[in-house]
Each structure stands twice: as structure tokens, then as C-alpha cells.
Design an enzyme around this catalytic site. Sequence first.
Site, short mmCIF file in Angstrom:
data_model
loop_
_atom_site.label_atom_id
_atom_site.label_comp_id
_atom_site.label_asym_id
_atom_site.label_seq_id
_atom_site.Cartn_x
_atom_site.Cartn_y
_atom_site.Cartn_z
N GLN A 108 3.29 9.98 0.77
CA GLN A 108 4.57 9.27 0.84
C GLN A 108 5.44 9.53 -0.39
O GLN A 108 6.63 9.22 -0.37
CB GLN A 108 4.35 7.75 0.99
CG GLN A 108 3.68 7.37 2.30
CD GLN A 108 3.49 5.88 2.39
OE1 GLN A 108 2.48 5.36 1.92
NE2 GLN A 108 4.45 5.17 2.96
N HIS A 165 -4.28 1.52 7.57
CA HIS A 165 -2.91 2.05 7.65
C HIS A 165 -2.75 3.20 6.64
O HIS A 165 -2.22 4.27 6.98
CB HIS A 165 -1.92 0.92 7.36
CG HIS A 165 -0.48 1.34 7.27
ND1 HIS A 165 0.48 0.93 8.17
CD2 HIS A 165 0.16 2.14 6.38
CE1 HIS A 165 1.64 1.47 7.83
NE2 HIS A 165 1.49 2.20 6.75
N GLU A 166 -3.23 3.00 5.42
CA GLU A 166 -3.09 4.03 4.38
C GLU A 166 -3.99 5.22 4.67
O GLU A 166 -3.61 6.37 4.41
CB GLU A 166 -3.40 3.45 2.98
CG GLU A 166 -2.52 2.29 2.55
CD GLU A 166 -1.03 2.55 2.69
OE1 GLU A 166 -0.60 3.71 2.53
OE2 GLU A 166 -0.29 1.60 3.00
N GLY A 175 0.84 -1.20 0.00
CA GLY A 175 0.00 0.00 0.00
C GLY A 175 0.87 1.25 0.00
O GLY A 175 1.99 1.23 0.53
N CYS A 223 5.99 -0.17 7.03
CA CYS A 223 5.63 1.00 6.24
C CYS A 223 6.83 1.38 5.37
O CYS A 223 7.95 1.41 5.86
CB CYS A 223 5.28 2.15 7.19
SG CYS A 223 4.83 3.66 6.34
N LEU A 224 6.57 1.66 4.08
CA LEU A 224 7.68 2.03 3.19
C LEU A 224 8.37 3.32 3.66
O LEU A 224 9.54 3.54 3.33
CB LEU A 224 7.18 2.20 1.76
CG LEU A 224 6.64 0.93 1.09
CD1 LEU A 224 6.18 1.24 -0.32
CD2 LEU A 224 7.69 -0.19 1.10
N HIS A 227 -2.29 7.55 6.81
CA HIS A 227 -1.31 8.39 6.11
C HIS A 227 -1.93 9.69 5.60
O HIS A 227 -1.31 10.75 5.71
CB HIS A 227 -0.71 7.65 4.90
CG HIS A 227 0.48 6.80 5.23
ND1 HIS A 227 1.63 7.32 5.78
CD2 HIS A 227 0.70 5.47 5.09
CE1 HIS A 227 2.51 6.34 5.95
NE2 HIS A 227 1.97 5.20 5.54
NI NI Z 1 2.77 3.29 5.53
#
Ligand code: NI
Length: 183
Positions: free
Chosen positions: A50, A140-141, A45, A98-99, A144
Site C-alpha cells: 500500500q 485483511h492485511e 492496519g 481500507c486505506l 494485501h
Molecule cells: Ni486494506
Amino acid sequence: MVLPVYVYGSGVLKKEAAPVTKDYPALSQLIADMWDTLYNAGGVGLAAPQVGHIIRLVVIDASAFKDDDPAANGFKRVFINPEILEWSEEKSSFNEGCLSIPGIHEDVVRPKRVRIRYLDENFQTQDEWLEGVPARIAQHEYDHIEGILFTERLAPIRRKIIAGKLQNIARGKSGAGYKTKIV
Ligand code: NI
């Protein structure tokens, strides 16, 4: 095109994102670039903040989890201006990463199912209940685009334990296997 991923310490990750309008410049190119960036980094995701666009846009491909969760099989979505309308009372714990926070994985407790309304990539309204891994990634997204990172949902003791690693990421020592950026 693969874009650099903004990592922990970047101000863009802490802002509440703005709604997406149909005339947002080069929106379909941005969505294509987000897919490239997601797959290049091996993620499931990615939210637009991001990659430095502070707008309410998320891409998710949960298929990597298909062996653990049938709900993840073929689950690939673009969420534009998503809203979480309902949550199950039942909660579950899942080891999240998380990226934007490379190298850190922690158990996070969240509602097991959520009802989400959003516009798809064709700006058609969709309304669906998600469960399992898709519900997890969507929450989670969604965080963000509200400017919330999963580390903020950890117990204070866990946050204390990972504080040093977070500092390293913020200092540019992320060790990620993909292009990153801090602003
Ligand atoms: Ni993340």
C-alpha cells in the site's frame, strides 16, 4: 515520514508480494514510515504494498477498537513474512474499510480466529492464535500481501453496487483526507 497511500487502480496492490529478507534496504525506516502513514490516515492496519513496497510486511494497531473488543486492547504488531497456518471453522461478519479504498465500507465474512506465524521486527519467530478484531485485521492485511483487496471478497451484487465509487477512486477522485497515489 508519512508516505502516500497507493489506492484502488494501482498495479502494486494486485501483485503477490515477495518475502522480506533481513538485508532489505532501510527496513527499519520503512517500518517507522508505515507507522507514521497508518496513524496519519487514522487506520488500524497497513501492508507494505500500500506504500509501494511489494514485500510481505504488515503493521497493525488494533487499539482503536479496544472499547468494542478486549482482544484489541494494546494489540500492536509488526508482521514480517506472516503465514496463516490454521483457521477456525466459525466465521464472523465485520464492516471493513481500507486505506487504499477510501470511502467504501462493506461487510465481509471471514474466519473468526486464525493461527499466524511470523517474524517480529527483531526477526524473532512468533506463533499465535488471534481472535476478534486483531484476527479480522490480520486477515485483511494478509490478503494485501497476496494481492487481494477486500472488495474482491464481496458478493457480486455488492461489487456491482460499489463499481462506480471504485471507478472514481481509480480516476484519482478518492476524496481521502491523506496523501494518495495511483501507479
Ligand atoms: Ni486494506
